[in-house]
Motif scaffolding. Structure first.
Motif, short mmCIF file in Angstrom:
data_model
loop_
_atom_site.label_atom_id
_atom_site.label_comp_id
_atom_site.label_asym_id
_atom_site.label_seq_id
_atom_site.Cartn_x
_atom_site.Cartn_y
_atom_site.Cartn_z
N TRP A 188 -1.47 -1.23 -8.48
CA TRP A 188 -2.75 -1.89 -8.19
C TRP A 188 -3.80 -0.85 -7.81
N GLU A 189 -3.45 0.08 -6.95
CA GLU A 189 -4.41 1.11 -6.51
C GLU A 189 -4.82 2.00 -7.67
N LEU A 212 -12.60 -6.33 -12.56
CA LEU A 212 -13.18 -5.34 -11.66
C LEU A 212 -14.66 -5.63 -11.46
N TYR A 269 0.85 -1.19 0.00
CA TYR A 269 0.00 0.00 0.00
C TYR A 269 0.88 1.24 0.00
N ARG A 294 -17.78 -4.69 -8.60
CA ARG A 294 -18.14 -3.89 -7.42
C ARG A 294 -16.95 -3.07 -6.93
N ASN A 295 -16.25 -2.48 -7.90
CA ASN A 295 -15.14 -1.56 -7.61
C ASN A 295 -13.94 -2.22 -6.95
N ARG A 296 -13.85 -3.55 -7.04
CA ARG A 296 -12.69 -4.25 -6.49
C ARG A 296 -12.26 -5.33 -7.47
N TYR A 297 -10.96 -5.58 -7.52
CA TYR A 297 -10.46 -6.65 -8.37
C TYR A 297 -10.73 -8.01 -7.72
N ARG A 298 -11.32 -8.91 -8.51
CA ARG A 298 -11.57 -10.28 -8.07
C ARG A 298 -10.79 -11.22 -8.99
N LYS A 349 -9.89 2.43 -12.77
CA LYS A 349 -10.95 1.41 -12.81
C LYS A 349 -10.87 0.59 -14.11
N GLU A 405 -7.09 -0.18 -10.10
CA GLU A 405 -8.36 -0.59 -9.49
C GLU A 405 -9.21 0.60 -9.07
N GLN A 406 -8.63 1.57 -8.37
CA GLN A 406 -9.42 2.60 -7.70
C GLN A 406 -9.51 3.92 -8.46
#
Length: 250
Positions: free
Chosen positions: A136-137, A163, A126, A165-169, A144, A140-141
């Protein structure tokens, strides 16, 4: 939530002509594998849902993503943006990809793992307060990016993050392939020779599961088809001559 600046704000922000396009002192500059792997991805990327002049691919190009901190950037090993002109304003080769100018985020980003970047690329680290966010941030954030691929040449392992629901799966892969319906194109691992080197390469495939050929492969295939056609013509000619000789000998 990250919002793109308004047109008035964009006018006073630096453009790709003002922002540095490279930093020779930056660590982790591309090696030969990074160059070649980026090349084969670019050469075989041909989404069926967009015309060729609305597809932009890049390898190791500065991507400026934050108008509040306009000199912050990331350098994806490979990324794809669609629905945007191949050239900046239809004419210029891009020096960088500046999100407040382009106003279109990539649909695909790819990172090639190396020991020094693995944790950041996999979202295991982080950013510190008031420091640039991790890749990553950003992917993803902020940007997107819908599809994020991570490939390790050391383990030959491909990971895919989508992506949701706003998160990487992380997605479950079958045969180390992943289909992207919005592009009518898939990406997967192919064992073969590229630039004379045999190994597993990341490349694109079509709806029938066939690997998209590189320009060199297309030329070779066309040459082999012509040679095969010429051979058939010659065989037919010899067969006719043999039949005529056999007829006259009767």
């Amino acid at each position: 939530m990250y919002d793109l600046p308004s047109e008035e704000q964009s006018e006073i922000l630096p453009t790709m002509y003002d922002l540095p396009s490279e930093n020779p002192e930056e660590s982790g500059l591309p090696d030969e594998f990074h160059d070649w792997q980026g090349d084969i991805l670019g050469e075989t990327c041909c989404p069926q849902t967009y015309p060729a002049d609305q597809i932009f691919v890049a390898s190791d190009l500065n991507l400026y993503y934050d108008s509040i901190h306009p000199f912050w950037y990331k350098r994806p090993d490979f990324f794809l943006a669609v629905g945007i002109s191949r050239f900046r304003q239809g004419k210029d080769i891009r020096l960088s990809y500046v999100i407040w100018q382009e106003k279109v985020s990539p649909i695909v980003a790819v990172e090639f793992l190396s020991p020094g970047t693995e944790d950041e690329n996999l979202g295991l680290t982080y950013s510190d307060l008031n420091k640039p966010p991790t890749k990553w941030e950003v992917y993803e954030q902020i940007l997107k990016i819908p599809y994020y691929f991570v490939f390790s040449r050391y383990t030959n392992q491909l990971k895919v993050f989508q992506l949701k629901r706003n998160r990487y799966r992380e997605q479950i892969l079958t045969e180390s392939r992943f289909w992207i319906p919005e592009l009518e194109l898939g990406i997967g691992l192919w064992l073969g020779f590229y630039k004379g080197c045999q190994r597993l390469w990341l490349r694109w495939y079509d709806g029938e599961g066939n690997w998209i050929p590189t320009p060199e492969e297309s030329v070779d295939k066309e040459r082999m088809a012509k040679e095969s056609a010429m051979q058939r013509v010659e065989e037919e000619r010899l067969a006719k001559e043999s039949a005529i000789q056999h007829y006259h000998q009767k």
